[in-house]
Design an enzyme around this catalytic site. Structure first.
Site, PDB file in Angstrom:
ATOM      1  N   GLU A  79     -22.587 106.497  40.507  1.00 63.79           N
ATOM      2  CA  GLU A  79     -21.877 107.772  40.525  1.00 63.79           C
ATOM      3  C   GLU A  79     -22.003 108.457  39.175  1.00 63.79           C
ATOM      4  O   GLU A  79     -21.361 109.464  38.921  1.00 63.79           O
ATOM      5  CB  GLU A  79     -20.412 107.566  40.916  1.00 63.79           C
TER       6      GLU A  79
ATOM      7  N   CYS B 271     -17.218 104.874  43.605  1.00 63.12           N
ATOM      8  CA  CYS B 271     -17.464 103.453  43.322  1.00 63.12           C
ATOM      9  C   CYS B 271     -17.853 102.667  44.571  1.00 63.12           C
ATOM     10  O   CYS B 271     -18.143 101.471  44.484  1.00 63.12           O
ATOM     11  CB  CYS B 271     -16.222 102.819  42.700  1.00 63.12           C
TER      12      CYS B 271
ATOM     13  N   HIS C 135     -12.451  96.066  44.372  1.00 59.86           N
ATOM     14  CA  HIS C 135     -12.926  97.003  43.346  1.00 59.86           C
ATOM     15  C   HIS C 135     -11.897  96.992  42.218  1.00 59.86           C
ATOM     16  O   HIS C 135     -10.697  97.086  42.474  1.00 59.86           O
ATOM     17  CB  HIS C 135     -13.055  98.410  43.946  1.00 59.86           C
TER      18      HIS C 135
HETATM   19  N1  CAA Z   1       3.856  96.028  28.177  1.00 61.05           N
HETATM   20  C1  CAA Z   1       3.502  95.664  29.422  1.00 61.05           C
HETATM   21  N2  CAA Z   1       3.210  96.558  30.401  1.00 61.05           N
HETATM   22  C2  CAA Z   1       3.260  97.879  30.090  1.00 61.05           C
HETATM   23  C3  CAA Z   1       3.658  98.314  28.788  1.00 61.05           C
HETATM   24  C4  CAA Z   1       3.956  97.330  27.826  1.00 61.05           C
HETATM   25  N3  CAA Z   1       4.289  97.668  26.571  1.00 61.05           N
HETATM   26  N4  CAA Z   1       3.634  99.655  28.800  1.00 61.05           N
HETATM   27  C5  CAA Z   1       3.241 100.057  30.044  1.00 61.05           C
HETATM   28  N5  CAA Z   1       3.043  98.965  30.814  1.00 61.05           N
HETATM   29  C6  CAA Z   1       2.589  98.921  32.205  1.00 61.05           C
HETATM   30  C7  CAA Z   1       3.262  99.963  33.086  1.00 61.05           C
HETATM   31  O1  CAA Z   1       4.533  99.525  33.555  1.00 61.05           O
HETATM   32  C8  CAA Z   1       2.229 100.094  34.189  1.00 61.05           C
HETATM   33  O2  CAA Z   1       2.344  99.003  35.072  1.00 61.05           O
HETATM   34  P1  CAA Z   1       2.641  99.257  36.640  1.00 61.05           P
HETATM   35  O3  CAA Z   1       1.532 100.162  37.135  1.00 61.05           O
HETATM   36  O4  CAA Z   1       2.546  97.894  37.225  1.00 61.05           O
HETATM   37  O5  CAA Z   1       3.955  99.889  36.688  1.00 61.05           O
HETATM   38  C9  CAA Z   1       0.889  99.908  33.465  1.00 61.05           C
HETATM   39  O6  CAA Z   1       1.210  99.290  32.207  1.00 61.05           O
HETATM   40  C10 CAA Z   1       0.180 101.219  33.187  1.00 61.05           C
HETATM   41  O7  CAA Z   1       1.098 102.088  32.609  1.00 61.05           O
HETATM   42  P2  CAA Z   1       1.121 103.647  32.983  1.00 61.05           P
HETATM   43  O8  CAA Z   1       1.104 103.827  34.464  1.00 61.05           O
HETATM   44  O9  CAA Z   1       2.187 104.279  32.210  1.00 61.05           O
HETATM   45  O10 CAA Z   1      -0.305 104.024  32.380  1.00 61.05           O
HETATM   46  P3  CAA Z   1      -1.012 105.409  32.219  1.00 61.05           P
HETATM   47  O11 CAA Z   1      -0.200 106.558  32.657  1.00 61.05           O
HETATM   48  O12 CAA Z   1      -1.500 105.424  30.825  1.00 61.05           O
HETATM   49  O13 CAA Z   1      -2.260 105.323  33.220  1.00 61.05           O
HETATM   50  C11 CAA Z   1      -3.948 104.652  34.703  1.00 61.05           C
HETATM   51  C12 CAA Z   1      -2.799 104.177  33.800  1.00 61.05           C
HETATM   52  C13 CAA Z   1      -3.402 105.571  35.778  1.00 61.05           C
HETATM   53  C14 CAA Z   1      -4.608 103.438  35.318  1.00 61.05           C
HETATM   54  C15 CAA Z   1      -4.978 105.423  33.806  1.00 61.05           C
HETATM   55  O14 CAA Z   1      -5.582 104.529  32.914  1.00 61.05           O
HETATM   56  C16 CAA Z   1      -6.054 106.134  34.605  1.00 61.05           C
HETATM   57  O15 CAA Z   1      -5.886 107.277  35.019  1.00 61.05           O
HETATM   58  N6  CAA Z   1      -7.246 105.443  34.829  1.00 61.05           N
HETATM   59  C17 CAA Z   1      -8.349 106.021  35.591  1.00 61.05           C
HETATM   60  C18 CAA Z   1      -8.066 106.084  37.072  1.00 61.05           C
HETATM   61  C19 CAA Z   1      -8.052 104.738  37.751  1.00 61.05           C
HETATM   62  O16 CAA Z   1      -8.601 103.768  37.276  1.00 61.05           O
HETATM   63  N7  CAA Z   1      -7.447 104.691  38.947  1.00 61.05           N
HETATM   64  C20 CAA Z   1      -7.428 103.499  39.747  1.00 61.05           C
HETATM   65  C21 CAA Z   1      -7.545 103.795  41.226  1.00 61.05           C
HETATM   66  S1  CAA Z   1      -8.935 104.885  41.547  1.00 61.05           S
HETATM   67  C22 CAA Z   1     -10.300 103.845  41.643  1.00 61.05           C
HETATM   68  O17 CAA Z   1     -10.170 102.673  41.765  1.00 61.05           O
HETATM   69  C23 CAA Z   1     -11.664 104.454  41.517  1.00 61.05           C
HETATM   70  C24 CAA Z   1     -12.148 104.292  40.142  1.00 61.05           C
HETATM   71  O18 CAA Z   1     -12.834 103.334  39.840  1.00 61.05           O
HETATM   72  C25 CAA Z   1     -11.773 105.284  39.145  1.00 61.05           C
END
Ligand code: CAA
Length: 391
Positions: free
Chosen positions: A83, A115, A237
């Site tokens: 992709e 993906c 995935h």
């Molecule tokens: N200690 C332990 N855990 C902590 C923490 C700490 N100090 N601070 C935060 N966390 C945890 C949170 O509780 C959360 O866990 P849960 O989801 O279990 O509640 C986790 O860490 C992530 O925290 P946030 O949700 O606040 O993180 P974020 O807003 O920074 O974003 C994300 C995380 C959405 C994955 C971001 O990295 C992102 O947008 N990534 C790209 C999109 C992606 O990968 N999506 C996945 C599905 S889509 C897909 O699979 C296709 C693909 O390949 C892209």
């Protein structure tokens, strides 16, 4: 005609990049508590390409050992899943075909659906071999995952290629016939043609993934698939490894099963070993999960492994494979570990420099310094043509 259950993965090999950015470096830059990365998303580091590495060089590096071991007899198709394509018209696989010296009597094509497309490639390969069991198909999944700097997605980047040889009477894994399918038109993650970084709605993407898991599993059951309790392991995935845990917990919950953490870890734990240090490799990610499982688990001979392939936008497929007795003699465990361990850690500043490196878009000649330690490199670009060479 052979039974489709006796077609599958005969060999599997992966390659990644020269550099690696530890999440401690990213955390130091953006002030994030490291536990968010290590525990919250389950990532420790991510592969970062050198200036002369891309999806083609990684793909050729991943496929080279397969061609060296099995030769090219019967190899008439190369399907390249990605992709993060480098050209809107020409299939990246044609460059790989040339670098590997494959026969001209080969069909080469590129597939895209975020993906997910490597799984479509695998299923198409199984169908081709089913029609003519003397043929073998090279399936390559290769991607560089890139999000905007300083965005939440930045922590979930990575890069790798997985090459798989699909044949009758495979040495590693027999692919079973029932497949559960799911498609829904959602805008959870996408990359318009004018951007080189993906756009994503993080929380929406997680919900869309879970909805797709549920849909694909439901269809898998309706197609006569196995029961959940039959699987020794499931390769999901893995955009980040915690996503696999979320997905499996969701599936167990949908099936009314116990969602005990230790049980989930037993099914998933070994599939995350490579993804947690390589990062998101998009199309390659689910098969990097398989590589980790086969390389690290006790003998899995005869056992069923599930696969949940997800591509945003969104398409998902659940299918199963049976591990072939004697498979361990065919693994490339040491080479895989070396590919990961040989990466050179870089600091955040060096990562930013690499991210800033751009090829000219006006046709002027631009030659790239030699950085990769891999067997092939992107030497530069001239007249809008990418120039690849063996190292
Ligand atoms: N200690 C332990 N855990 C902590 C923490 C700490 N100090 N601070 C935060 N966390 C945890 C949170 O509780 C959360 O866990 P849960 O989801 O279990 O509640 C986790 O860490 C992530 O925290 P946030 O949700 O606040 O993180 P974020 O807003 O920074 O974003 C994300 C995380 C959405 C994955 C971001 O990295 C992102 O947008 N990534 C790209 C999109 C992606 O990968 N999506 C996945 C599905 S889509 C897909 O699979 C296709 C693909 O390949 C892209």
């Amino acid at each position: 005609m052979v039974d489709s259950g006796s077609i599958g993965l005969h060999d599997l090999s992966f390659a990644t990049t020269r550099f690696v950015l530890p999440h401690t470096e990213l955390a130091r830059h953006n002030g994030t508590e490291i536990d968010k990365y290590h525990l919250g998303i389950g990532q420790r580091s991510m592969s970062v390409p050198a200036v002369d590495e891309d999806i083609v060089t990684m793909a050729a590096a991943a496929a080279r050992p397969l061609v060296a071991r099995h030769g090219t007899d019967g190899l008439r198709t190369l399907v390249f899943a990605t992709e993060t394509s480098i050209d809107q018209a020409k299939a990246a696989g044609v460059y790989v075909h040339s670098l590997l010296g494959l026969p001209s009597s080969t069909r080469v094509v590129e597939l895209k659906q975020a993906c997910y497309s490597a799984t479509a490639a695998l299923q198409f390969a199984v169908a081709l071999v089913h029609r003519d069991p003397g043929q073998r198909v090279l399936v390559i999944a290769s991607d560089v995952s890139k999000y905007d700097l300083d965005s939440p997605g930045e922590a979930t980047q990575g890069a790798a290629a997985v090459a798989m040889l699909v044949s009758a009477d495979p040495a590693l894994l027999r692919v079973e016939a029932p497949s559960g399918l799911f498609t829904a038109d959602v805008m959870d993650f996408w990359r318009p043609n004018y951007r080189d970084t993906a756009l994503v709605d993080g929380q929406e993407s997680i919900s869309a993934y879970l909805q797709a898991v549920e849909g694909a599993w439901k269809d898998y059951g309706e197609q006569g698939g196995r029961g959940l309790e039959e699987f020794t392991a499931i390769c999901y995935h893995q955009p980040f490894t915690k996503m696999a845990y979320k997905a499996h917990r969701h599936l167990l919950h949908c099936c009314g099963e116990d969602t005990d953490d230790a049980l989930i870890a037993r099914v998933l734990g070994r599939t995350t070993a490579y993804n947690s240090v390589v990062g998101n490799s998009y199309t390659a990610s689910v098969y990097l999960g398989l590589a980790a499982l086969l390389d690290t688990a006790e003998d899995l001979s005869g056992q069923a492994v599930g696969f949940l392939s997800y591509g945003s936008g969104s398409v998902a497929e659940f299918f199963a494979g049976t591990v072939v007795p004697g498979y361990r003699a065919h693994l490339r465990t040491n080479t895989h570990r070396e590919a990961i361990d040989a990466r050179e850690p870089i600091d955040y500043a060096a990562y930013r420099d690499l991210r800033g490196s751009r090829l000219p878009a006006d046709g002027t000649e631009h030659l790239l310094p030699r950085q990769t330690q891999g067997p092939y490199r992107l030497a530069g670009i001239c007249d809008h043509k990418r120039l690849y060479e063996p190292c």
